[in-house]
Write a protein that holds these residues in place. Sequence first.
Motif, PDB file in Angstrom:
ATOM      1  N   ARG A  16       1.252  -0.984   0.138  1.00  0.00           N
ATOM      2  CA  ARG A  16      -0.116  -0.001   0.049  1.00  0.00           C
ATOM      3  C   ARG A  16       1.222   1.475  -0.177  1.00  0.00           C
ATOM      4  O   ARG A  16       1.603   1.377   1.264  1.00  0.00           O
ATOM      5  CB  ARG A  16      -0.749   0.238   1.236  1.00  0.00           C
ATOM      6  CG  ARG A  16      -1.752   0.830   1.109  1.00  0.00           C
ATOM      7  CD  ARG A  16      -2.891   0.736   2.132  1.00  0.00           C
ATOM      8  NE  ARG A  16      -4.099   1.830   1.357  1.00  0.00           N
ATOM      9  CZ  ARG A  16      -5.601   1.387   2.196  1.00  0.00           C
ATOM     10  NH1 ARG A  16      -6.144   0.402   3.187  1.00  0.00           N
ATOM     11  NH2 ARG A  16      -6.417   2.192   1.568  1.00  0.00           N
ATOM     12  N   LEU A  17       0.771   1.686  -0.844  1.00  0.00           N
ATOM     13  CA  LEU A  17       2.054   3.624  -1.243  1.00  0.00           C
ATOM     14  C   LEU A  17       0.710   4.447  -1.547  1.00  0.00           C
ATOM     15  O   LEU A  17      -0.191   4.600  -1.461  1.00  0.00           O
ATOM     16  CB  LEU A  17       2.542   3.214  -2.234  1.00  0.00           C
ATOM     17  CG  LEU A  17       3.604   1.793  -2.241  1.00  0.00           C
ATOM     18  CD1 LEU A  17       3.893   1.546  -4.102  1.00  0.00           C
ATOM     19  CD2 LEU A  17       4.877   1.994  -1.036  1.00  0.00           C
ATOM     20  N   SER A  18       0.971   5.700  -0.534  1.00  0.00           N
ATOM     21  CA  SER A  18       1.100   6.594  -0.947  1.00  0.00           C
ATOM     22  C   SER A  18       0.777   7.005  -2.355  1.00  0.00           C
ATOM     23  O   SER A  18       2.231   7.391  -2.291  1.00  0.00           O
ATOM     24  CB  SER A  18       0.919   7.608   0.390  1.00  0.00           C
ATOM     25  OG  SER A  18       0.411   9.141  -0.127  1.00  0.00           O
ATOM     26  N   VAL A  34       5.678   9.791  -3.253  1.00  0.00           N
ATOM     27  CA  VAL A  34       5.453   8.191  -3.205  1.00  0.00           C
ATOM     28  C   VAL A  34       6.072   7.890  -2.002  1.00  0.00           C
ATOM     29  O   VAL A  34       7.408   8.187  -1.334  1.00  0.00           O
ATOM     30  CB  VAL A  34       6.170   7.052  -4.454  1.00  0.00           C
ATOM     31  CG1 VAL A  34       5.658   5.436  -4.059  1.00  0.00           C
ATOM     32  CG2 VAL A  34       5.753   7.599  -6.130  1.00  0.00           C
ATOM     33  N   SER A  35       5.750   8.163  -1.010  1.00  0.00           N
ATOM     34  CA  SER A  35       5.234   7.483   0.106  1.00  0.00           C
ATOM     35  C   SER A  35       6.057   8.739   0.540  1.00  0.00           C
ATOM     36  O   SER A  35       6.912   8.200   2.056  1.00  0.00           O
ATOM     37  CB  SER A  35       6.315   6.439   0.425  1.00  0.00           C
ATOM     38  OG  SER A  35       6.234   4.753   0.098  1.00  0.00           O
ATOM     39  N   ALA A  54      10.267   2.528  -3.594  1.00  0.00           N
ATOM     40  CA  ALA A  54       9.168   2.621  -1.973  1.00  0.00           C
ATOM     41  C   ALA A  54       9.285   1.247  -1.707  1.00  0.00           C
ATOM     42  O   ALA A  54       8.910   1.538  -0.586  1.00  0.00           O
ATOM     43  CB  ALA A  54       8.041   3.224  -2.933  1.00  0.00           C
ATOM     44  N   ILE A  55       8.915   0.181  -2.388  1.00  0.00           N
ATOM     45  CA  ILE A  55       7.866  -0.644  -2.158  1.00  0.00           C
ATOM     46  C   ILE A  55       9.740  -1.396  -0.733  1.00  0.00           C
ATOM     47  O   ILE A  55       9.173  -1.806   0.187  1.00  0.00           O
ATOM     48  CB  ILE A  55       7.627  -1.571  -2.863  1.00  0.00           C
ATOM     49  CG1 ILE A  55       6.107  -1.290  -3.857  1.00  0.00           C
ATOM     50  CG2 ILE A  55       7.833  -3.211  -2.017  1.00  0.00           C
ATOM     51  CD1 ILE A  55       5.744  -2.134  -4.492  1.00  0.00           C
ATOM     52  N   ARG A 110       8.527  10.141   0.515  1.00  0.00           N
ATOM     53  CA  ARG A 110      10.400  10.597   0.215  1.00  0.00           C
ATOM     54  C   ARG A 110      10.398  10.144  -1.542  1.00  0.00           C
ATOM     55  O   ARG A 110      11.435  11.072  -1.669  1.00  0.00           O
ATOM     56  CB  ARG A 110      10.718   9.361   0.973  1.00  0.00           C
ATOM     57  CG  ARG A 110      10.632   9.191   2.565  1.00  0.00           C
ATOM     58  CD  ARG A 110      10.729   8.518   3.253  1.00  0.00           C
ATOM     59  NE  ARG A 110      10.716   6.904   2.664  1.00  0.00           N
ATOM     60  CZ  ARG A 110       9.553   6.286   3.230  1.00  0.00           C
ATOM     61  NH1 ARG A 110       8.858   6.832   4.107  1.00  0.00           N
ATOM     62  NH2 ARG A 110       9.287   5.187   2.879  1.00  0.00           N
ATOM     63  N   GLY A 169       9.966  -0.049   2.191  1.00  0.00           N
ATOM     64  CA  GLY A 169       9.268   0.210   3.057  1.00  0.00           C
ATOM     65  C   GLY A 169       8.826  -1.484   4.061  1.00  0.00           C
ATOM     66  O   GLY A 169       9.546  -1.516   5.040  1.00  0.00           O
TER      67      GLY A 169
END
Length: 222
Positions: free
Chosen positions: A10-12, A193-194, A215-216, A196, A219
Amino acid sequence: MNVLSPPRARLSIEVVFDLVCPWCFLGIRRLRRALRSRPDVMADMVWRPFLLNPDAGVGGIQRSDYIARRFGGEDRTRRLHTTLAELGRVEDIAFRFDLLHRSVSSLDAHRLVRMAARIGRADEAVDRLFTGYFTQGLDIGRQDVLLSLGVSLGLEQATLHRFLSGNAEVEDVHAENLRAHRLGINGVPCFVVSGRHAIAGAQEPEVLERLLDIAITEGEFA
């Protein structure tokens, strides 16, 4: 739930954009294509307004004057429009720059997106506003146009009319625009993304997928 399916990341994704920017329309369509190819990603889209024409006013600006000032003349603009039309066809966008006679203020259109977010339809509002402006020539600076579009999204007409007729969230849009500039964002679209990992421009889907992967991975090891 399929217990054999891997968990989805789940990513913002914050999208800093303007609704009168053709590159934003193109870039967001490319982002959506990238996300369609990644069923392992669940994206929470956050729409951040950016105002390319903050001084356009209610009636907007004659497009020929705007083009001369921003792009340096008709020849350069014609080449730019041809390029955008070619790129747009790949993303199912039928740009109709010939229908655009005025460069309009996007302030109220951004307010409509914020209103649509209250009923979970911000994503759809963004796409309808882009489509209306760039493929149908709708003046998305006019409140009657925004009212009709908002009602089609499921917003209550009287409530939306009061909202658009007043100053609700005007300062919020301006504050978001100022925030973007203070963060060093001077051109759009920009995807964060996320919170950052940022990238600017109407990037190809493959480039955006690599950003998602970064990003994944971060995380997972955070």
